[in-house]
Scaffold this active site. Structure first.
Site, PDB file in Angstrom:
ATOM      1  N   CYS A 112       0.815  -1.227   0.000  1.00 58.60           N
ATOM      2  CA  CYS A 112       0.000   0.000   0.000  1.00 58.60           C
ATOM      3  C   CYS A 112       0.849   1.278   0.000  1.00 58.60           C
ATOM      4  O   CYS A 112       0.336   2.362  -0.283  1.00 58.60           O
ATOM      5  CB  CYS A 112      -0.949   0.011   1.184  1.00 58.60           C
ATOM      6  SG  CYS A 112      -2.029  -1.423   1.215  1.00 58.60           S
ATOM      7  N   HIS A 245      -3.162   7.253   2.439  1.00 54.73           N
ATOM      8  CA  HIS A 245      -3.569   5.966   1.880  1.00 54.73           C
ATOM      9  C   HIS A 245      -4.990   5.682   2.369  1.00 54.73           C
ATOM     10  O   HIS A 245      -5.297   5.821   3.547  1.00 54.73           O
ATOM     11  CB  HIS A 245      -2.602   4.876   2.360  1.00 54.73           C
ATOM     12  CG  HIS A 245      -3.091   3.499   2.108  1.00 54.73           C
ATOM     13  ND1 HIS A 245      -3.605   3.114   0.892  1.00 54.73           N
ATOM     14  CD2 HIS A 245      -3.173   2.403   2.917  1.00 54.73           C
ATOM     15  CE1 HIS A 245      -3.976   1.845   0.958  1.00 54.73           C
ATOM     16  NE2 HIS A 245      -3.719   1.396   2.173  1.00 54.73           N
ATOM     17  N   ASN A 275     -10.172  -0.118  -0.030  1.00 50.66           N
ATOM     18  CA  ASN A 275      -8.709  -0.012  -0.020  1.00 50.66           C
ATOM     19  C   ASN A 275      -8.176  -0.564  -1.347  1.00 50.66           C
ATOM     20  O   ASN A 275      -8.267  -1.767  -1.596  1.00 50.66           O
ATOM     21  CB  ASN A 275      -8.178  -0.818   1.168  1.00 50.66           C
ATOM     22  CG  ASN A 275      -6.665  -0.742   1.305  1.00 50.66           C
ATOM     23  OD1 ASN A 275      -5.973  -0.311   0.389  1.00 50.66           O
ATOM     24  ND2 ASN A 275      -6.160  -1.178   2.440  1.00 50.66           N
TER      25      ASN A 275
HETATM   26  N1  ACO Z   1     -18.531  -8.357   9.377  1.00 49.39           N
HETATM   27  C1  ACO Z   1     -18.937  -8.630  10.623  1.00 49.39           C
HETATM   28  N2  ACO Z   1     -18.105  -8.976  11.610  1.00 49.39           N
HETATM   29  C2  ACO Z   1     -16.800  -9.052  11.318  1.00 49.39           C
HETATM   30  C3  ACO Z   1     -16.299  -8.786  10.026  1.00 49.39           C
HETATM   31  C4  ACO Z   1     -17.228  -8.439   9.042  1.00 49.39           C
HETATM   32  N3  ACO Z   1     -16.853  -8.159   7.789  1.00 49.39           N
HETATM   33  N4  ACO Z   1     -14.970  -8.933  10.045  1.00 49.39           N
HETATM   34  C5  ACO Z   1     -14.613  -9.281  11.283  1.00 49.39           C
HETATM   35  N5  ACO Z   1     -15.727  -9.364  12.052  1.00 49.39           N
HETATM   36  C6  ACO Z   1     -15.801  -9.719  13.459  1.00 49.39           C
HETATM   37  C7  ACO Z   1     -14.585 -10.492  13.920  1.00 49.39           C
HETATM   38  O1  ACO Z   1     -14.757 -11.874  13.665  1.00 49.39           O
HETATM   39  C8  ACO Z   1     -14.566 -10.188  15.396  1.00 49.39           C
HETATM   40  O2  ACO Z   1     -15.512 -11.018  16.026  1.00 49.39           O
HETATM   41  P1  ACO Z   1     -15.249 -11.634  17.485  1.00 49.39           P
HETATM   42  O3  ACO Z   1     -15.118 -10.429  18.377  1.00 49.39           O
HETATM   43  O4  ACO Z   1     -16.445 -12.451  17.751  1.00 49.39           O
HETATM   44  O5  ACO Z   1     -13.982 -12.394  17.357  1.00 49.39           O
HETATM   45  C9  ACO Z   1     -15.099  -8.776  15.448  1.00 49.39           C
HETATM   46  O6  ACO Z   1     -15.797  -8.529  14.223  1.00 49.39           O
HETATM   47  C10 ACO Z   1     -13.994  -7.741  15.549  1.00 49.39           C
HETATM   48  O7  ACO Z   1     -14.666  -6.550  15.788  1.00 49.39           O
HETATM   49  P2  ACO Z   1     -13.899  -5.261  16.223  1.00 49.39           P
HETATM   50  O8  ACO Z   1     -12.863  -5.571  17.245  1.00 49.39           O
HETATM   51  O9  ACO Z   1     -14.903  -4.216  16.564  1.00 49.39           O
HETATM   52  O10 ACO Z   1     -13.181  -4.862  14.855  1.00 49.39           O
HETATM   53  P3  ACO Z   1     -12.184  -3.723  14.680  1.00 49.39           P
HETATM   54  O11 ACO Z   1     -12.726  -2.468  15.253  1.00 49.39           O
HETATM   55  O12 ACO Z   1     -10.817  -4.137  15.094  1.00 49.39           O
HETATM   56  O13 ACO Z   1     -12.198  -3.576  13.111  1.00 49.39           O
HETATM   57  C11 ACO Z   1     -10.875  -3.985  11.179  1.00 49.39           C
HETATM   58  C12 ACO Z   1     -11.666  -4.608  12.322  1.00 49.39           C
HETATM   59  C13 ACO Z   1     -11.838  -3.178  10.324  1.00 49.39           C
HETATM   60  C14 ACO Z   1     -10.233  -5.073  10.340  1.00 49.39           C
HETATM   61  C15 ACO Z   1      -9.798  -3.046  11.769  1.00 49.39           C
HETATM   62  O14 ACO Z   1      -8.981  -3.753  12.666  1.00 49.39           O
HETATM   63  C16 ACO Z   1      -8.947  -2.435  10.691  1.00 49.39           C
HETATM   64  O15 ACO Z   1      -9.382  -1.632   9.902  1.00 49.39           O
HETATM   65  N6  ACO Z   1      -7.657  -2.764  10.659  1.00 49.39           N
HETATM   66  C17 ACO Z   1      -6.786  -2.283   9.630  1.00 49.39           C
HETATM   67  C18 ACO Z   1      -6.850  -3.236   8.500  1.00 49.39           C
HETATM   68  C19 ACO Z   1      -6.485  -2.618   7.190  1.00 49.39           C
HETATM   69  O16 ACO Z   1      -6.746  -1.495   6.890  1.00 49.39           O
HETATM   70  N7  ACO Z   1      -5.886  -3.438   6.382  1.00 49.39           N
HETATM   71  C20 ACO Z   1      -5.597  -3.013   5.073  1.00 49.39           C
HETATM   72  C21 ACO Z   1      -4.288  -3.404   4.631  1.00 49.39           C
HETATM   73  S1  ACO Z   1      -3.009  -2.519   5.343  1.00 49.39           S
HETATM   74  C22 ACO Z   1      -3.169  -1.024   4.927  1.00 49.39           C
HETATM   75  O17 ACO Z   1      -3.718  -0.744   3.904  1.00 49.39           O
HETATM   76  C23 ACO Z   1      -2.611  -0.067   5.834  1.00 49.39           C
END
Ligand code: ACO
Length: 318
Positions: A112, A245, A275
């Protein structure tokens, strides 16, 4: 001698996949995706489209906006994590599609942060006088490396391309670039698969520790913006436009808040295309240039973070 962006372009595939469409594919909801990421929809390339095809559309726009022809290019750099093939590079394939011959063409792989890495590299060629016009592209088809049964990752990404032409200029232009990497985090975000013995060894899909990515991204994006502004004897509040980004609106907001940059100075497009990895910064830049937000002489800061981890920023005067 300086380098200056003289044209921008972008391309998003026609097919749109909304959060409601995803509700029918995995156990998720529009509300969950919007509240956690800010994303409402993403674009998905046709099965016969490759990264070079998306790059071509974006490049043609950028070349036209720069008021040159493809024959005036003397460097092509493509940032991509989803190349057309193992080799030749997507940049060489794009060069052929543009009808250009002989100029250097190569890919940059910094996930990214790829566009920031590519722009910083092109700046060295142009500002040193080695090149007159460089084409710098970010192009990605993440839909091909997503496990569409994995709700943790498939809701986050989309396909697209963005491009700029960087030309020689007597006035700045690019003021400074700042690149970093930390390979010890290589397992936090990866596609482990590679080709070997006639098959894919490892996984062909994205594997990600979302929470770890989030924390790391917010920290290093703040650090690199401070590094860029300090080196130029500026404050973050002096920046007219922050073009981050486009990974997640919460990462974007947290970074802006820590830096004291009001949200109305931050270009946010992640809601419309998810993204798009290396394509996301030039896509956002092109949108803000075309809608007239970015004006002459304004200070623009591009910043990115991605798998590796890699991160970086480019500060420029428009
Ligand atoms: N729909 C519903 N529930 C989901 C989904 C979904 N699509 N995906 C995950 N969950 C669940 C998980 O299983 C977990 O459940 P559990 O608590 O029963 O285990 C729960 O949701 C997690 O919820 P939160 O803790 O509220 O999620 P969080 O606020 O951490 O958000 C996310 C998750 C969106 C992935 C966040 O951590 C994030 O944005 N991280 C950065 C990831 C990113 O941007 N990656 C891109 C590549 S790197 C880059 O570009 C920089």
């Amino acid at each position: 001698m300086y380098s200056r962006i003289t044209g921008t372009g972008s391309y998003l595939p026609e097919k749109i996949l909304t959060n409601h469409d995803l509700e029918k594919m995995v156990e998720t909801s529009d509300e969950w995706i919007r509240s956690r990421t800010g994303i409402t929809q993403r674009h998905i390339a046709n099965t016969d489209q490759k990264a070079s095809d998306l790059a071509l559309f974006a490049s043609q726009e950028a070349i036209k906006a720069a008021n040159i022809t493809s024959k005036d290019l003397d460097l092509i750099i493509v940032a991509t994590t989803t190349p057309d093939m193992t080799f030749p590079s997507t940049a060489c394939i794009l060069q052929d599609k543009l009808g250009v011959d002989n100029c250097p063409a190569f890919d940059v792989q910094a996930v990214c942060s790829g566009f920031v890495y590519a722009l910083a590299t092109a700046d060295k060629f142009v500002s040193s006088g080695k090149c007159r016009n460089a084409l710098v592209v970010g192009s990605e088809i993440y839909s091909k490396i997503l496990d569409w049964n994995d709700r943790n990752t498939c809701v986050l990404f989309g396909d697209g391309a963005g491009a700029v032409v960087l030309s020689q200029s007597e006035a700045p232009g690019i003021l400074s670039s700042h690149l970093h990497a930390s390979g010890r985090y290589k397992d936090v975000l990866s596609v482990s698969g590679s080709i070997g013995d006639g098959a894919i060894q490892g996984s062909p899909y994205i594997n990600m520790d979302g929470g770890a990515v989030f924390k790391f991204a917010v920290k290093v994006l703040e650090d690199v913006v401070r590094e860029a502004t300090e080196e130029n004897k500026l404050q973050p509040s002096d920046i007219d436009w922050l073009i981050p980004h486009q990974a997640n609106v919460r990462i974007i907001r947290s970074t802006a808040q820590k830096l004291g940059i009001p949200l109305d100075k931050v270009v946010v497009t992640v809601d419309k295309h998810g993204n798009t990895s290396a394509a996301s910064i030039p896509l956002a830049l092109d949108i803000a240039v075309k809608d007239g937000r970015i004006c002459k002489d304004q200070l623009v800061l591009l910043e990115g973070v991605g798998g590796g981890f890699t991160w970086g920023a480019v500060l420029l005067r428009w």
